[in-house]
Scaffold this motif. Sequence first.
Motif, PDB file in Angstrom:
ATOM      1  N   ILE A 153       0.840  -1.198   0.000  1.00 45.72           N
ATOM      2  CA  ILE A 153       0.000   0.000   0.000  1.00 45.72           C
ATOM      3  C   ILE A 153       0.880   1.255   0.000  1.00 45.72           C
ATOM      4  N   LEU A 154       1.933   1.231   0.830  1.00 46.00           N
ATOM      5  CA  LEU A 154       2.834   2.376   0.910  1.00 46.00           C
ATOM      6  C   LEU A 154       3.548   2.612  -0.407  1.00 46.00           C
ATOM      7  N   ASN A 155       3.941   1.522  -1.067  1.00 44.51           N
ATOM      8  CA  ASN A 155       4.566   1.659  -2.385  1.00 44.51           C
ATOM      9  C   ASN A 155       3.595   2.282  -3.385  1.00 44.51           C
ATOM     10  N   TRP A 156       2.326   1.883  -3.270  1.00 42.37           N
ATOM     11  CA  TRP A 156       1.311   2.451  -4.170  1.00 42.37           C
ATOM     12  C   TRP A 156       1.135   3.945  -3.916  1.00 42.37           C
ATOM     13  N   ILE A 157       1.095   4.345  -2.647  1.00 40.97           N
ATOM     14  CA  ILE A 157       0.957   5.769  -2.312  1.00 40.97           C
ATOM     15  C   ILE A 157       2.162   6.550  -2.834  1.00 40.97           C
ATOM     16  N   SER A 158       3.352   5.970  -2.671  1.00 47.17           N
ATOM     17  CA  SER A 158       4.580   6.645  -3.106  1.00 47.17           C
ATOM     18  C   SER A 158       4.667   6.763  -4.622  1.00 47.17           C
ATOM     19  N   SER A 159       3.887   5.951  -5.321  1.00 47.82           N
ATOM     20  CA  SER A 159       3.935   5.990  -6.784  1.00 47.82           C
ATOM     21  C   SER A 159       3.279   7.242  -7.360  1.00 47.82           C
ATOM     22  N   PHE A 160       2.417   7.898  -6.568  1.00 43.81           N
ATOM     23  CA  PHE A 160       1.742   9.083  -7.108  1.00 43.81           C
ATOM     24  C   PHE A 160       1.945  10.354  -6.282  1.00 43.81           C
ATOM     25  N   THR A 161       2.666  10.281  -5.160  1.00 37.59           N
ATOM     26  CA  THR A 161       2.897  11.496  -4.376  1.00 37.59           C
ATOM     27  C   THR A 161       4.226  11.411  -3.639  1.00 37.59           C
ATOM     28  N   ASP A 162       4.559  12.481  -2.896  1.00 36.17           N
ATOM     29  CA  ASP A 162       5.828  12.549  -2.173  1.00 36.17           C
ATOM     30  C   ASP A 162       5.581  12.586  -0.675  1.00 36.17           C
ATOM     31  N   ARG A 163       6.625  12.951   0.105  1.00 34.75           N
ATOM     32  CA  ARG A 163       6.493  12.944   1.573  1.00 34.75           C
ATOM     33  C   ARG A 163       5.450  13.927   2.069  1.00 34.75           C
ATOM     34  N   THR A 164       5.404  15.101   1.463  1.00 33.63           N
ATOM     35  CA  THR A 164       4.384  16.066   1.866  1.00 33.63           C
ATOM     36  C   THR A 164       2.994  15.520   1.567  1.00 33.63           C
ATOM     37  N   GLY A 165       2.871  14.822   0.458  1.00 36.94           N
ATOM     38  CA  GLY A 165       1.597  14.209   0.095  1.00 36.94           C
ATOM     39  C   GLY A 165       1.158  13.130   1.062  1.00 36.94           C
ATOM     40  N   TYR A 166       2.123  12.497   1.783  1.00 34.90           N
ATOM     41  CA  TYR A 166       1.746  11.521   2.798  1.00 34.90           C
ATOM     42  C   TYR A 166       0.805  12.144   3.839  1.00 34.90           C
ATOM     43  N   ILE A 167       1.111  13.382   4.222  1.00 39.97           N
ATOM     44  CA  ILE A 167       0.301  14.062   5.233  1.00 39.97           C
ATOM     45  C   ILE A 167      -1.121  14.264   4.714  1.00 39.97           C
ATOM     46  N   PHE A 168      -1.225  14.684   3.465  1.00 39.22           N
ATOM     47  CA  PHE A 168      -2.540  14.927   2.882  1.00 39.22           C
ATOM     48  C   PHE A 168      -3.320  13.621   2.719  1.00 39.22           C
ATOM     49  N   PHE A 169      -2.619  12.558   2.338  1.00 38.68           N
ATOM     50  CA  PHE A 169      -3.273  11.253   2.194  1.00 38.68           C
ATOM     51  C   PHE A 169      -3.825  10.779   3.543  1.00 38.68           C
ATOM     52  N   ALA A 170      -3.023  10.922   4.598  1.00 35.93           N
ATOM     53  CA  ALA A 170      -3.474  10.522   5.938  1.00 35.93           C
ATOM     54  C   ALA A 170      -4.692  11.332   6.366  1.00 35.93           C
ATOM     55  N   ASN A 171      -4.675  12.618   6.064  1.00 40.16           N
ATOM     56  CA  ASN A 171      -5.817  13.484   6.393  1.00 40.16           C
ATOM     57  C   ASN A 171      -7.051  13.059   5.621  1.00 40.16           C
ATOM     58  N   MET A 172      -6.881  12.706   4.371  1.00 39.24           N
ATOM     59  CA  MET A 172      -8.006  12.266   3.542  1.00 39.24           C
ATOM     60  C   MET A 172      -8.665  11.020   4.121  1.00 39.24           C
TER      61      MET A 172
END
Length: 464
Positions: A158-177
């Motif tokens: 799952i983490l690899n999939w998230i990293s495929s379309f965003t960066d570290r800053t995007g991790y925060i936004f994904f978690a918020n979503m």
Amino acid sequence: MNYAFLKFFTVSLNREEFSIYTDMYALSFLVIGFISFGLENSYFRFLYKKNYNQETVFSTGVIIQLLITSFFFIIAINSIKYLAPIAGYQNHQEYFFMFFLIIFFDTICILPMAWLRAHDKPLKYAIINVVNILTQSFLIIYMFSNTLHLKKTFFCSILNWISSFTDRTGYIFFANMISSFISFFLVLPILLKKVTIKKFNQILAKRMLNYGIPIMFGSIAFSINENLDKILIKRWGSDEINGSYSACYKIASFMSLYIKIFRLGIEPIFFKKSEDSDAKYFYEEITYMFILFGLIFYVLICGNISMFIDFFIDKKYHIAISIIPIIMMGNLLLGIYTNLSIFYKIIDKPIIGTYISLVGVLITFVFNIIFILIPNRNFMIPAWGTLSSYGCMLIILYIWGKKFFFICKEIKNIIIHFLFALFLVFIIIVIIKKMEFRLFFQFMYLIIVFILEKKRLVNLIKKK
């Protein structure tokens, strides 16, 4: 938890990444202020009117909110490819997709959460918020602390999939979503149980919108006052400066935390109390005590800035430390304004708040234009703009409020308390260097305030 993560973010992210993080939230607050349409205040106002059924008010408000939010979401999703380049994020359109989902879920949750407050269900309210922040916290910690492609586990996939379309800053936004979706899922039973199309009242809907739209403009004005500086510093200053400014701004927002705690508990009671014979006394005393405890909070935070800033943000962000006392005082003035603004809400004249907010926005624009135009672009200018904006709004509201409803009678005492607190903070920051002397002066301040206001506090508690 958010303040605990402030240290985590400032250590894990460089100032450019932290600048992007705060910039996206600043942009989103402008949108939320618009699509909320002031319906939370409308709900509280019409909930206690005797000629409306409570379930009708709730159903009508929620249906309006769902229609507005859904319409916004459809338009926004189809506009990402145009909006992202305008905002400077042409390479990160996924930020906007995630934020539109965050805004969609968070806005739908506004009225169900207000329903919990109005019906005295603080435990459920707390559980939903705690689940939200714990989910977000777990996801952020997991994504930031795990090395990608290390193990072929389900979570790493799952983490690899998230990293495929965003960066570290995007991790925060994904978690918020994800956490926003979970909050929506937790309030869904309230929506399914309490909202029916049959209870939608068209006449009431028009009245709620007429009441809420001026408040909406006030909310947008507030969002501009709070976020325009960070948006402009990023684009006309630098990400490094904006990162430091935004991090120190969050320390100053401790005052906002105090204001929010107070508002969440007292706002429904303000509306409920509006028709009682002792409403005037109640409003005056509560506002006076709010100011008093706000000043105490201000002295304790500003008197120990060096300790707080080391604890909450990394040293590379300390260059903007000088804005903290200014922004904190601005936030306190905003809190007083918010308390006093109850008068135009309960006399059904929210347009007053719109006019005053527009004055505040104008002042904010003037200071930020000065920031853009001057060569060195000193970040202290937007900070003073925030203080000036909220200060002028409060003064106008005080003058206007005396004509319509109530206002604190003991203005001389309030001014004395303000001057005393400001003088003490100045002495502590500028003159006194040793921590033990700073603590001594703060302790003496608390004793003096308690002696001066003991009688008032005891009387207020006795009268509930």
